[in-house]
Design a protein around this motif. Structure first.
Motif, PDB file in Angstrom:
ATOM      1  N   UNK A   1      72.968  85.791  61.987  1.00  0.00           N
ATOM      2  CA  UNK A   1      71.610  86.236  62.219  1.00  0.00           C
ATOM      3  C   UNK A   1      70.789  85.080  62.795  1.00  0.00           C
ATOM      4  N   UNK A   2      69.666  85.458  63.383  1.00  0.00           N
ATOM      5  CA  UNK A   2      68.733  84.495  63.958  1.00  0.00           C
ATOM      6  C   UNK A   2      67.352  84.764  63.367  1.00  0.00           C
ATOM      7  N   UNK A   3      66.621  83.688  63.020  1.00  0.00           N
ATOM      8  CA  UNK A   3      65.275  83.841  62.483  1.00  0.00           C
ATOM      9  C   UNK A   3      64.293  83.101  63.383  1.00  0.00           C
ATOM     10  N   UNK A   4      63.143  83.710  63.576  1.00  0.00           N
ATOM     11  CA  UNK A   4      62.066  83.124  64.375  1.00  0.00           C
ATOM     12  C   UNK A   4      60.765  83.387  63.628  1.00  0.00           C
ATOM     13  N   UNK A   5      60.082  82.311  63.204  1.00  0.00           N
ATOM     14  CA  UNK A   5      58.852  82.405  62.422  1.00  0.00           C
ATOM     15  C   UNK A   5      57.732  81.787  63.235  1.00  0.00           C
ATOM     16  N   UNK A   6      56.581  82.444  63.260  1.00  0.00           N
ATOM     17  CA  UNK A   6      55.424  81.963  63.998  1.00  0.00           C
ATOM     18  C   UNK A   6      54.246  81.777  63.048  1.00  0.00           C
ATOM     19  N   UNK A   7      53.692  80.562  63.041  1.00  0.00           N
ATOM     20  CA  UNK A   7      52.496  80.236  62.266  1.00  0.00           C
ATOM     21  C   UNK A   7      51.324  80.027  63.220  1.00  0.00           C
ATOM     22  N   UNK A   8      50.116  80.402  62.804  1.00  0.00           N
ATOM     23  CA  UNK A   8      48.941  80.120  63.628  1.00  0.00           C
ATOM     24  C   UNK A   8      48.603  78.626  63.581  1.00  0.00           C
ATOM     25  N   UNK A   9      47.678  78.229  64.391  1.00  0.00           N
ATOM     26  CA  UNK A   9      47.227  76.843  64.441  1.00  0.00           C
ATOM     27  C   UNK A   9      46.728  76.402  63.066  1.00  0.00           C
ATOM     28  N   UNK A  10      46.831  75.120  62.789  1.00  0.00           N
ATOM     29  CA  UNK A  10      46.301  74.579  61.550  1.00  0.00           C
ATOM     30  C   UNK A  10      47.350  74.318  60.480  1.00  0.00           C
ATOM     31  N   UNK A  11      48.599  74.644  60.744  1.00  0.00           N
ATOM     32  CA  UNK A  11      49.675  74.391  59.789  1.00  0.00           C
ATOM     33  C   UNK A  11      50.140  72.947  59.963  1.00  0.00           C
ATOM     34  N   UNK A  12      50.390  72.269  58.847  1.00  0.00           N
ATOM     35  CA  UNK A  12      50.915  70.901  58.883  1.00  0.00           C
ATOM     36  C   UNK A  12      52.393  70.979  59.234  1.00  0.00           C
ATOM     37  N   UNK A  13      52.697  70.880  60.515  1.00  0.00           N
ATOM     38  CA  UNK A  13      54.059  71.087  60.995  1.00  0.00           C
ATOM     39  C   UNK A  13      55.022  70.027  60.477  1.00  0.00           C
ATOM     40  N   UNK A  14      54.553  68.808  60.284  1.00  0.00           N
ATOM     41  CA  UNK A  14      55.435  67.750  59.769  1.00  0.00           C
ATOM     42  C   UNK A  14      55.838  68.043  58.323  1.00  0.00           C
ATOM     43  N   UNK A  15      54.884  68.448  57.504  1.00  0.00           N
ATOM     44  CA  UNK A  15      55.189  68.790  56.114  1.00  0.00           C
ATOM     45  C   UNK A  15      56.119  70.000  56.057  1.00  0.00           C
ATOM     46  N   UNK A  16      55.867  70.981  56.923  1.00  0.00           N
ATOM     47  CA  UNK A  16      56.718  72.167  56.999  1.00  0.00           C
ATOM     48  C   UNK A  16      58.135  71.769  57.383  1.00  0.00           C
ATOM     49  N   UNK A  17      58.271  70.920  58.382  1.00  0.00           N
ATOM     50  CA  UNK A  17      59.577  70.419  58.813  1.00  0.00           C
ATOM     51  C   UNK A  17      60.295  69.709  57.663  1.00  0.00           C
ATOM     52  N   UNK A  18      59.570  68.854  56.951  1.00  0.00           N
ATOM     53  CA  UNK A  18      60.167  68.127  55.824  1.00  0.00           C
ATOM     54  C   UNK A  18      60.634  69.089  54.735  1.00  0.00           C
ATOM     55  N   UNK A  19      59.819  70.101  54.431  1.00  0.00           N
ATOM     56  CA  UNK A  19      60.189  71.078  53.407  1.00  0.00           C
ATOM     57  C   UNK A  19      61.417  71.897  53.808  1.00  0.00           C
ATOM     58  N   UNK A  20      61.594  72.117  55.104  1.00  0.00           N
ATOM     59  CA  UNK A  20      62.704  72.937  55.590  1.00  0.00           C
ATOM     60  C   UNK A  20      63.915  72.119  56.053  1.00  0.00           C
ATOM     61  N   UNK A  21      63.849  70.811  55.919  1.00  0.00           N
ATOM     62  CA  UNK A  21      64.902  69.945  56.466  1.00  0.00           C
ATOM     63  C   UNK A  21      66.287  70.244  55.887  1.00  0.00           C
ATOM     64  N   UNK A  22      66.358  70.648  54.636  1.00  0.00           N
ATOM     65  CA  UNK A  22      67.671  70.939  54.039  1.00  0.00           C
ATOM     66  C   UNK A  22      68.328  72.170  54.668  1.00  0.00           C
ATOM     67  N   UNK A  23      67.540  72.984  55.379  1.00  0.00           N
ATOM     68  CA  UNK A  23      68.068  74.169  56.058  1.00  0.00           C
ATOM     69  C   UNK A  23      68.323  73.923  57.548  1.00  0.00           C
ATOM     70  N   UNK A  24      68.042  72.700  58.002  1.00  0.00           N
ATOM     71  CA  UNK A  24      68.246  72.332  59.412  1.00  0.00           C
ATOM     72  C   UNK A  24      67.510  73.268  60.371  1.00  0.00           C
TER      73      UNK A  24
END
Length: 65
Positions: A1-24
């Motif tokens: 499967x493929x997942x594509x998630x879209x967030x509006x402006x204002x999200x801390x993308x670095x923190x989000x990336x760090x939180x999701x890093x274990x999922x690559x």
């Protein structure tokens, strides 16, 4: 499967990336929108990823085979 998630402006993308890093996950910050995506993902991983995404507010999700 493929997942594509879209967030509006204002999200801390670095923190989000760090939180999701274990999922690559790929996190792309386009300044007005943040995209999170990955191919070859399992249903179990999707549910865990969405729990993390819930911390960041409203988002749209698309899952395809």
């Amino acid at each position: 499967m493929r997942i594509f998630i879209t967030f509006p402006r204002g999200v801390d993308s670095r923190a989000l990336y760090d939180d999701l890093s274990c999922f690559k996950m790929n996190v792309t910050d386009m300044d007005t929108v943040v995209y999170v995506h990955r191919n070859d993902i399992t249903a179990t991983e999707i549910s865990q990823i969405l729990v993390i995404c819930d911390k960041y507010g409203h988002y749209d999700v698309s899952v395809t085979k």
